[in-house]
Design an enzyme around this catalytic site. Structure first.
Site, PDB file in Angstrom:
ATOM      1  CG  ASP A 166      10.309  11.831 -60.289  1.00  0.00           C
ATOM      2  OD1 ASP A 166       9.627  12.599 -61.005  1.00  0.00           O
ATOM      3  OD2 ASP A 166      10.328  11.882 -59.050  1.00  0.00           O
ATOM      4  CB  ALA A 227       4.170   6.360 -51.220  1.00  0.00           C
ATOM      5  CG  ASP A 252       3.685   1.979 -43.228  1.00  0.00           C
ATOM      6  OD1 ASP A 252       3.352   1.337 -42.207  1.00  0.00           O
ATOM      7  OD2 ASP A 252       3.891   3.210 -43.220  1.00  0.00           O
ATOM      8  CD  GLU A 257      -3.769   3.858 -44.460  1.00  0.00           C
ATOM      9  OE1 GLU A 257      -3.737   4.738 -43.584  1.00  0.00           O
ATOM     10  OE2 GLU A 257      -2.839   3.631 -45.239  1.00  0.00           O
ATOM     11  CG  HIS A 276      -0.144   5.138 -42.738  1.00  0.00           C
ATOM     12  ND1 HIS A 276      -1.141   5.699 -43.506  1.00  0.00           N
ATOM     13  CD2 HIS A 276       0.959   5.888 -42.962  1.00  0.00           C
ATOM     14  CE1 HIS A 276      -0.654   6.749 -44.152  1.00  0.00           C
ATOM     15  NE2 HIS A 276       0.616   6.878 -43.835  1.00  0.00           N
TER      16      HIS A 276
END
Length: 528
Positions: A166, A227, A252, A257, A276
């Site tokens: 990160d 995420a 997820d 979607e 999700h």
């Protein structure tokens, strides 16, 4: 309120007498377009798309509240252009997502979905359900923010090795979370047994984990994406699973979607798919609803925009910066008005310099100064801190901000430049006192920038102050403060007069016609 926001959040808004709350189900686009013009704010979840067309169809709209983290369903650039605050609830579902990560990864490693199926089928098939453990595996985390940090904290309890990539997180956070920093994404991929991503979806992260990155992972690695769909390339992931290079995946979220019924991932072996549901816990839904409703309430009733995603970032407390923001806005308005009366109407550069105590909020102070420089110059129904910089830059104004060691800790300077003329107005916003303007050009002054300010230049001779006071009194203009400054006896002088109410053009004209008065600028502050 739409998309089934938790009642605890709705109740918080309903408790405010100044607010009227309409709670409606998720509406189709035509129905929402028909109603949105009546509202100052809309709060929803991911089911309602806040498109550019919808925003432009909502002349009253001031705030968009998103009860959740992601705002990829909001046309953020248009919201910023229009001055509409976009507020999300980034912390409320953190634990829910972190717990789901471990639930699904453990489910994959221990074949829990398959074990459940065999039991329902009446079997006792232990031999085919050999699993694996988390202990000793290296977890590679892309994004060490709130959720990435929660995942890291829990991973220690499982005895995992931790490495994260990160570039936007300081070494101190890596140290506090006991996570080894990977210098590059490739270095992280080389080390990870299990790769998990916890970043927002944006231009930088779309397709971040694609075919090349998946190929770089160790054979037998596992990939998790809880995420945002699109960060991991679904097609490349499918290919890596089919080739046997990856041991499995946990998903997820998906690029599109809901995932189509015939999508190949639904049939892929060694994959745990969920629809999700990362934030789908009662606790998380209550948390995000309360968080976003409180922030929307504060934005509507108190002008509190510190939670707005599209206002300039601020280091420090928003409330502590309020006096400095007022000084920056007022100083820019004074400089712009004086330059305009000098014939300089096209300002080309705005510079803000801050003392050390307020330097952390320089970007926000620059927004405040930009607001002061353009208000009254451009017509915009929703001109505010959110869109002032974009509108100023759209007019060709170059904006810069920095820290100055020459200024007192809580002081700032705003300089406007155009047509080879530059004027600096300085002020101070001490923690234990009210905001003051302390300098206009070369003249040292001391005045509270409230309501209306008259800046008058004159020759330093006897009688001017009396004539100005008499003229303003005859015009029923009440003087709150009168500060006279001069460079040298008998030379040029400058008066800053804080007055109550409005000063019209005829009063200014008569001031300019007084003996020994060289010029007068009137600044009617907005938001006073």
């Amino acid at each position: 309120m739409t998309d089934d926001i938790d009642r605890d959040g709705i109740a918080l808004l309903e408790a405010e007498p100044a607010l009227r709350v309409d709670e409606v189900p998720t509406l189709p686009v035509p129905a929402l377009m028909e109603r949105i013009g009546d509202y100052d704010a809309i709060i929803g979840r991911s089911a309602t798309r806040i498109s550019a067309e919808l925003l432009r169809h909502a002349p009253r709209l001031r705030v968009v509240g998103r009860a959740g983290v992601g705002v990829d369903n909001v046309a953020m650039d248009v919201a910023t252009e229009l001055g509409v605050a976009v507020i999300n609830a980034p912390a409320g579902n953190t634990v829910a997502v972190a717990e789901l990560f471990f639930g699904t990864v453990l489910g994959l490693l221990r074949q829990l979905p398959r074990a459940w199926e065999t039991m329902r089928e009446g079997k006792w098939d232990r031999a085919s359900l050999m699993g694996a453990e988390l202990k000793g595996r290296t977890l590679g985390i892309v994004g060490l923010g709130r959720i990435g940090g929660e995942v890291a904290t829990r991973a220690h309890a499982f005895g995992m090795e931790l490495v994260a990539f990160d570039p936007y997180v300081a070494d101190a956070r890596f140290a506090a979370l006991r996570v080894r920093r990977a210098p590059t994404l490739d270095a992280l991929l080389d080390d990870a047994d299990i790769l998990t991503v916890h970043t927002p979806l944006n231009d930088e992260t779309t397709g971040l984990i694609g075919r090349r990155e998946l190929a770089r992972l160790r054979a037998g690695a596992i990939v998790a994406n809880l995420a945002r769909g699109g960060i991991v390339d679904d097609v490349a992931l499918q290919a890596a699973l089919e080739s046997g290079h990856l041991k499995g995946a946990v998903l997820d979220v998906y690029a599109r979607e809901p995932l189509s019924p015939d999508h190949p991932l639904r049939q892929a072996p060694n994959v745990v798919l969920t629809p999700h549901i990362g934030a789908n816990t009662a606790e998380a839904q209550r948390n995000v609803a309360v968080d976003v409703c409180a922030a929307v309430r504060d934005a509507l009733l108190r002008g509190e925009l510190s939670r707005s995603m599209n206002v300039a970032a601020v280091a420090g407390e928003w409330k502590e910066l309020q006096p400095a923001m007022l000084v920056a806005r007022r100083a820019a308005a004074v400089a712009r008005a004086i330059l305009a009366d000098m014939g300089v109407r096209a300002v080309q550069r705005l510079t803000v310099r801050c003392g050390s105590a307020i330097a952390g909020g320089r970007e926000l102070l620059l927004s405040a100064a930009a607001l002061g420089a353009v208000e009254g110059v451009i017509e915009h129904d929703r001109l505010n801190l959110i869109n002032a910089r974009a509108l100023a830059e759209g007019r060709g104004l170059e904006l810069t901000a920095g820290e100055s060691g020459m200024l007192p800790p809580n002081a700032l300077e705003v300089s406007l430049r155009g047509a080879m003329q530059e004027l600096t107005v300085a002020g101070n916003a001490p923690a234990d006192g009210g905001p003051r303007l302390t300098r206009i050009g070369a003249f040292h002054v001391d005045v509270n920038p409230r309501q209306t300010l008259i800046v008058l230049t004159n020759r330093d001779v006897p009688g001017v102050i009396g004539r100005v006071g008499t003229l303003l009194g005859d015009a029923q203009v009440n003087i709150a403060e009168y500060h006279q400054a001069r460079m040298a006896q008998g030379g040029e002088a400058l008066a800053v007069i804080s007055v109550d109410g409005h000063v019209d053009a005829s009063v200014r004209q008569r001031l300019c016609e007084l003996p020994d008065v060289q010029g007068a600028s009137v600044v009617q502050f907005r938001g006073a």
